[in-house]
Motif scaffolding. Structure first.
Motif, short mmCIF file in Angstrom:
data_model
loop_
_atom_site.label_atom_id
_atom_site.label_comp_id
_atom_site.label_asym_id
_atom_site.label_seq_id
_atom_site.Cartn_x
_atom_site.Cartn_y
_atom_site.Cartn_z
N GLN A 130 -5.25 2.91 -4.60
CA GLN A 130 -6.65 2.95 -4.14
C GLN A 130 -7.28 4.33 -4.02
O GLN A 130 -8.37 4.46 -3.51
CB GLN A 130 -6.75 2.23 -2.79
N GLU A 132 0.84 -1.19 0.00
CA GLU A 132 0.00 0.00 0.00
C GLU A 132 0.88 1.25 0.00
O GLU A 132 2.08 1.17 0.25
CB GLU A 132 -0.92 -0.11 1.24
N GLY A 133 0.29 2.43 -0.26
CA GLY A 133 1.02 3.70 -0.39
C GLY A 133 2.09 3.96 0.65
O GLY A 133 3.15 4.54 0.35
N THR A 179 -4.84 14.59 2.48
CA THR A 179 -6.17 13.99 2.38
C THR A 179 -7.07 14.25 3.60
O THR A 179 -8.25 14.53 3.43
CB THR A 179 -6.03 12.48 2.11
N PHE A 221 -0.39 13.69 7.24
CA PHE A 221 0.57 12.89 6.46
C PHE A 221 1.93 13.58 6.40
O PHE A 221 2.98 12.93 6.47
CB PHE A 221 0.04 12.60 5.06
N VAL A 230 3.86 16.81 1.03
CA VAL A 230 2.64 16.11 0.62
C VAL A 230 1.90 17.00 -0.38
O VAL A 230 1.70 18.19 -0.13
CB VAL A 230 1.75 15.82 1.85
N ASP A 285 4.74 12.93 -1.49
CA ASP A 285 3.60 12.02 -1.34
C ASP A 285 2.45 12.60 -2.16
O ASP A 285 1.87 13.62 -1.82
CB ASP A 285 3.23 11.93 0.15
N VAL A 302 -0.12 10.58 -3.15
CA VAL A 302 -1.03 9.43 -3.15
C VAL A 302 -2.47 9.83 -3.50
O VAL A 302 -3.12 9.15 -4.29
CB VAL A 302 -0.98 8.69 -1.79
N SER A 303 -2.94 10.93 -2.94
CA SER A 303 -4.35 11.29 -3.20
C SER A 303 -4.50 12.40 -4.22
O SER A 303 -5.56 13.00 -4.35
CB SER A 303 -5.04 11.68 -1.89
C1 LIG Z 1 -4.11 7.31 1.55
C2 LIG Z 1 -2.85 8.03 1.69
C3 LIG Z 1 -1.67 7.35 1.98
C4 LIG Z 1 -1.66 5.89 2.22
O1 LIG Z 1 -2.10 5.72 3.53
P1 LIG Z 1 -3.23 4.76 4.09
O2 LIG Z 1 -3.78 5.51 5.26
O3 LIG Z 1 -2.54 3.54 4.52
O4 LIG Z 1 -4.25 4.50 3.02
C5 LIG Z 1 -0.51 8.11 2.06
N1 LIG Z 1 -0.52 9.44 1.88
C6 LIG Z 1 -1.64 10.12 1.61
C7 LIG Z 1 -1.58 11.59 1.41
C8 LIG Z 1 -2.85 9.44 1.51
O5 LIG Z 1 -3.98 10.10 1.24
#
Ligand SMILES: *Cc1c(COP(=O)(O)O)cnc(C)c1O
Length: 378
Positions: free
Chosen positions: A190, A62-63, A140, A89, A136, A165, A167-168
């Motif tokens: 995801q 996962e991320g 999120t 984050f 970041v 990061d 991820v979102s």
């Molecule tokens: C979702 C997300 C992650 C991965 O984290 P999980 O909580 O394990 O899903 C990492 N960084 C950001 C900014 C995210 O939104």
């Protein structure tokens, strides 16, 4: 019971085609030569989304694996690391950097605002002796995007590498890895990509590769060691067996993005309309600037609680929205409008359900969220 409509900011709804792709028959990913080509082709498609010529890798995890792998591979004990943070984050990066022995200095932004580039520059003018900086793109939990397009080139002026990061953000917000001079950019399956949870993928700049190769201290991890991947294609060798079904799903999800509409414009338009609907109804957004187009975070109205809203949305409407954690626990509600969630009809249904929920819970509103949304989107 039918699974609820998933309107959370990740995991997002996974399209039928992606689920079908995950059900395909597998091969032996360590031995089947075709799989190395397939993996590379999927990475090449990701490069198009990242807008980069840098190498892209897909890792089985996962991320969070991407965050940790970047820290593990670049940081040596005693390195000075700048943690640029304005949320949960961003702050979490500090812990990862410290696990691998960094001496971390934080640049703290206002948690309700995007990072202020001018303030960051003033900070850097006084102290810029950092090997790398972590940041970041989209926080999120708070629904705030940071101006990584300005921050990463600024860091380069001081010869500081960036780990971002995203991820979102990737798959929803604009990204130009090469133009913005970003070193390691990581994403997860995801969120806006709308594949099943389980994969992380990242781009690695030439400079980041050089740093990994010329370390003095060995990388204190195997699973998080990015340097092991240096010649994976030439040698037709993966450090561990690849999660082949997840990669089939990811490849299909990426195809959907690349062959579909202008997804960045769709996110911008829907994100803006959701925010306008909320403020027009007299409700309060959590961010004061840097509004994310992939997730909207609003403050829980004083007449009710997150738990009441969430229970009602689930029980009466079968829609799952999200709260947040850490210092935002019970304070906010989040609607994820990323990837497969980011379509007018899904947001229409969600806001209509929220209208009814707020009415039942005695929340005072000016007009209807759903109606304001429709007025904005037209
Ligand atoms: C979702 C997300 C992650 C991965 O984290 P999980 O909580 O394990 O899903 C990492 N960084 C950001 C900014 C995210 O939104």
């Amino acid at each position: 019971m039918k699974k609820p409509l998933l309107m959370t900011p990740g995991p997002t709804q996974v399209h039928e085609d992606v689920r079908q792709a995950m059900a395909k028959n597998i091969t032996n990913p360590d031995l089947d030569q075709d799989f190395f080509e397939y993996y590379k082709e999927t990475c090449n498609k990701l490069k198009k989304i990242f807008k980069t010529e840098n190498e892209v890798l897909i890792l089985s995890g996962e991320g969070i694996l991407g965050l940790e792998a970047a820290c593990a591979s670049l940081i040596e004990p005693g390195d000075r690391v700048l943690c640029i943070e304005n949320g949960i984050f961003g702050r979490g990066f500090k812990d990862f950097a410290e696990i691998y022995g960094a001496e971390v200095v934080c640049f703290e932004g206002d948690p309700r605002k995007a990072i202020d580039v001018k303030e960051l520059k003033e900070f850097l003018d006084k102290d810029n002796d950092f090997k790398l900086a972590t940041l970041v793109y989209c926080e999120t939990p708070s629904g705030i995007t940071n101006p990584v397009d300005e921050i990463c080139p600024l860091l380069k002026e001081y010869n500081i590498l960036s780990i971002v990061d995203s991820v979102s953000a990737i798959g929803g917000e604009p990204i130009e890895v090469d133009k913005w001079q970003m070193d390691i950019v990581l994403c997860g399956s995801q969120k806006c990509i709308s594949a099943a949870p389980g994969l992380t993928f990242l781009s690695i700049s030439e400079e980041a590769w050089n740093i990994m190769k010329n370390r003095k201290a060995p990388i204190a991890s195997f699973y998080c060691n990015l340097a092991l991947w240096e010649n994976w294609y030439e040698e037709k060798w993966f450090p561990y067996t690849q999660s082949i079904s997840d990669i089939y799903g990811l490849d299909c999800a990426v195809d959907r993005i690349l062959k579909g509409d202008n997804y960045i414009e769709r996110h911008r338009k829907n994100g803006e309309a959701v925010r306008k609907a909320i403020t027009k109804a007299g409700l309060e957004l959590y961010p004061l600037s840097g509004f994310s187009n992939t997730v909207t975070t609003m403050i829980v109205p004083e007449e009710t609680t997150f738990e009441e809203i969430n229970n009602h949305m689930l029980k009466e409407h079968n829609i799952m929205i999200a709260g947040a954690f850490d210092y935002l626990k019970d304070k906010v509600i989040r609607i994820g409008h990323m990837g497969e969630n980011c379509y007018e009809e899904k947001l229409y249904i969600t806001l209509k359900a929220l209208d009814e929920t707020f009415k039942t819970l005695g929340v005072e509103m000016k007009g209807s969220l759903q109606k304001h949304f429709v007025d904005e989107i037209d």
